[in-house]
Motif scaffolding. Structure first.
Motif, PDB file in Angstrom:
ATOM      1  N   LEU A  65      12.891  98.447  51.169  1.00 51.44           N
ATOM      2  CA  LEU A  65      13.521  97.321  50.839  1.00 51.44           C
ATOM      3  C   LEU A  65      12.900  95.927  51.595  1.00 51.44           C
ATOM      4  O   LEU A  65      12.789  94.803  50.278  1.00 51.44           O
ATOM      5  CB  LEU A  65      14.656  96.878  52.251  1.00 51.44           C
ATOM      6  N   SER A  66      11.678  95.446  51.741  1.00 47.05           N
ATOM      7  CA  SER A  66      10.349  94.949  52.561  1.00 47.05           C
ATOM      8  C   SER A  66       9.800  94.384  50.925  1.00 47.05           C
ATOM      9  O   SER A  66       9.268  93.413  50.634  1.00 47.05           O
ATOM     10  CB  SER A  66       9.543  94.717  53.435  1.00 47.05           C
ATOM     11  N   LEU A  67       9.338  95.675  50.356  1.00 49.88           N
ATOM     12  CA  LEU A  67       8.425  95.767  49.552  1.00 49.88           C
ATOM     13  C   LEU A  67       9.259  95.339  48.386  1.00 49.88           C
ATOM     14  O   LEU A  67       8.528  94.212  46.932  1.00 49.88           O
ATOM     15  CB  LEU A  67       8.184  97.117  49.016  1.00 49.88           C
ATOM     16  N   LEU A  68      10.061  95.673  47.723  1.00 54.40           N
ATOM     17  CA  LEU A  68      10.477  95.749  46.498  1.00 54.40           C
ATOM     18  C   LEU A  68      12.140  94.083  46.588  1.00 54.40           C
ATOM     19  O   LEU A  68      12.151  93.741  45.362  1.00 54.40           O
ATOM     20  CB  LEU A  68      12.180  96.605  45.816  1.00 54.40           C
ATOM     21  N   VAL A  69      12.864  94.127  47.510  1.00 54.01           N
ATOM     22  CA  VAL A  69      13.586  92.504  47.583  1.00 54.01           C
ATOM     23  C   VAL A  69      13.151  91.678  48.037  1.00 54.01           C
ATOM     24  O   VAL A  69      12.738  90.536  47.859  1.00 54.01           O
ATOM     25  CB  VAL A  69      14.831  92.859  48.936  1.00 54.01           C
ATOM     26  N   PHE A  70      12.268  91.815  49.310  1.00 54.80           N
ATOM     27  CA  PHE A  70      11.567  90.509  50.031  1.00 54.80           C
ATOM     28  C   PHE A  70      12.149  89.560  50.023  1.00 54.80           C
ATOM     29  O   PHE A  70      11.753  88.423  49.436  1.00 54.80           O
ATOM     30  CB  PHE A  70      10.182  91.130  49.555  1.00 54.80           C
ATOM     31  N   THR A  71      12.831  89.469  50.841  1.00 54.08           N
ATOM     32  CA  THR A  71      14.059  88.077  50.923  1.00 54.08           C
ATOM     33  C   THR A  71      14.934  88.389  52.296  1.00 54.08           C
ATOM     34  O   THR A  71      15.710  89.174  52.382  1.00 54.08           O
ATOM     35  CB  THR A  71      14.899  87.879  49.943  1.00 54.08           C
ATOM     36  N   GLY A  72      14.075  88.163  53.796  1.00 54.54           N
ATOM     37  CA  GLY A  72      14.419  88.141  54.349  1.00 54.54           C
ATOM     38  C   GLY A  72      15.961  87.922  54.804  1.00 54.54           C
ATOM     39  O   GLY A  72      16.117  88.600  56.083  1.00 54.54           O
ATOM     40  N   ALA A  73      16.654  86.849  54.596  1.00 52.73           N
ATOM     41  CA  ALA A  73      17.920  86.595  55.235  1.00 52.73           C
ATOM     42  C   ALA A  73      18.844  88.040  54.360  1.00 52.73           C
ATOM     43  O   ALA A  73      19.503  88.167  55.305  1.00 52.73           O
ATOM     44  CB  ALA A  73      18.117  85.286  55.289  1.00 52.73           C
ATOM     45  N   SER A  74      18.449  88.067  53.243  1.00 53.53           N
ATOM     46  CA  SER A  74      19.149  88.633  52.548  1.00 53.53           C
ATOM     47  C   SER A  74      19.095  90.580  52.961  1.00 53.53           C
ATOM     48  O   SER A  74      19.474  91.255  53.524  1.00 53.53           O
ATOM     49  CB  SER A  74      18.756  89.263  51.381  1.00 53.53           C
ATOM     50  N   GLN A  75      17.313  90.639  53.332  1.00 51.69           N
ATOM     51  CA  GLN A  75      18.202  92.361  54.089  1.00 51.69           C
ATOM     52  C   GLN A  75      18.162  91.789  55.624  1.00 51.69           C
ATOM     53  O   GLN A  75      19.052  93.305  55.393  1.00 51.69           O
ATOM     54  CB  GLN A  75      16.210  92.244  54.304  1.00 51.69           C
ATOM     55  N   PHE A  76      18.416  91.025  56.233  1.00 48.07           N
ATOM     56  CA  PHE A  76      18.900  90.631  57.700  1.00 48.07           C
ATOM     57  C   PHE A  76      20.774  91.199  57.064  1.00 48.07           C
ATOM     58  O   PHE A  76      21.252  92.042  57.952  1.00 48.07           O
ATOM     59  CB  PHE A  76      17.775  89.557  58.307  1.00 48.07           C
TER      60      PHE A  76
END
Length: 283
Positions: A65-76
């Motif tokens: 998720l962090s490697l490919l998405v990398f959008t903090g708020a969306s990940q949370f």
């Protein structure tokens, strides 16, 4: 990547009309500012790693998720909905809508950075809140490119390292709820959101969204209330626009009433001139 179609190359000049070139910002100062933002925000990846592992995602899924998405708020938002038992598709939809804002950042930054076409797909991965803020704060294209690159690289590397550390730490601790670490995700999310609420309209929208989400939470599946809370934005915009229209209407009505009671220039001239009348027989 820009609403601003070109970097500010000049500022208002002297009365003779000649342009004045702004004082260039030293590269070292740009790097220092970018590193400060990248390091400060990158450390919050630790909280994401803990939250993601606590929601049931594996170490590989968390790091992906962090490697490919990398959008903090969306990940949370994604792992928060999953932790609450939400449908994966609903959770993904909520994360997607939060991430849409990065597309608008991209439009704002594209003309400003003017990167070679081959580099644009790679740069798009780093178009987030922090890189946009640092880039737009720079006075010239060179400084903007340095700020974007240093912020993006620092934040991407540190965010992924701290995500890994947080996930490994959560696995070692076991049940994150027992340690109260399940609150880390919402706390970091609010910390990222709060500085963005800069005026009354934005604060009212956020408050209404919270009320909608909390009110719908007991009656709808997890993840759905978050999506429906987005309805707060059009509601507030509609009410704000209607309020402005009513105010303008009231102002115009008051102006018209003022015109009706106060004699205008023509009325004053008419009042000062003798009026002549003629009878029906012409005398």
């Amino acid at each position: 990547m820009a609403e601003q179609t070109a970097p500010p190359q000049s500022v208002a000049g002297p009365p003779d009309g000649s342009a004045v070139t702004p004082v260039a910002k030293p590269d070292a100062a740009v790097v220092r500012d970018a590193l400060g933002v990248g390091i400060a925000v990158g450390l919050s990846g630790f909280a994401f790693g803990i939250t993601s592992a606590g929601s049931g995602l594996s170490l590989l899924q968390t790091c992906a998720l962090s490697l490919l998405v990398f959008t903090g708020a969306s990940q949370f938002a994604l792992v928060g909905a999953l932790a609450a038992g939400g449908n994966p598709y609903t959770a993904a939809a909520g994360a997607f809508f939060l991430g849409v804002r990065n597309s608008f950042y991209g439009l704002r930054l594209s003309q400003l950075l003017a990167l070679p076409r081959a580099l644009r797909p790679l740069a798009a991965q780093w178009v987030i809140d922090e890189t946009t803020a640092v880039t737009l704060a720079q006075p010239a294209r060179r400084a903007a490119r340095i700020g974007f690159t240093v912020t993006g690289l620092t934040l991407y590397v540190l965010w992924n390292l701290t995500t890994l550390a947080g996930a490994l730490g959560a696995e070692a601790l076991g049940d994150t709820a027992a340690w109260g670490l399940d609150a880390a995700g919402p706390a970091v999310f609010l910390a990222l959101l709060a500085p963005m609420l800069k005026n009354t309209t934005e604060r009212v929208t956020a408050a209404l969204a919270v009320l909608l989400a909390l009110g719908l939470l007991p009656v709808l599946p997890a993840g759905v209330p978050v999506l429906l809370s987005a309805l707060a934005a059009p509601v507030v915009l509609f009410l704000t626009g209607r309020g402005k229209a009513d105010k303008e209407r009231a102002t115009e009505e008051a102006r018209q009433r003022g015109r009706g009671t106060a004699p205008g220039p023509q009325q004053a001239r008419d009042a000062g001139e003798p009026r002549t009348t003629t009878s029906e027989d012409g005398r």
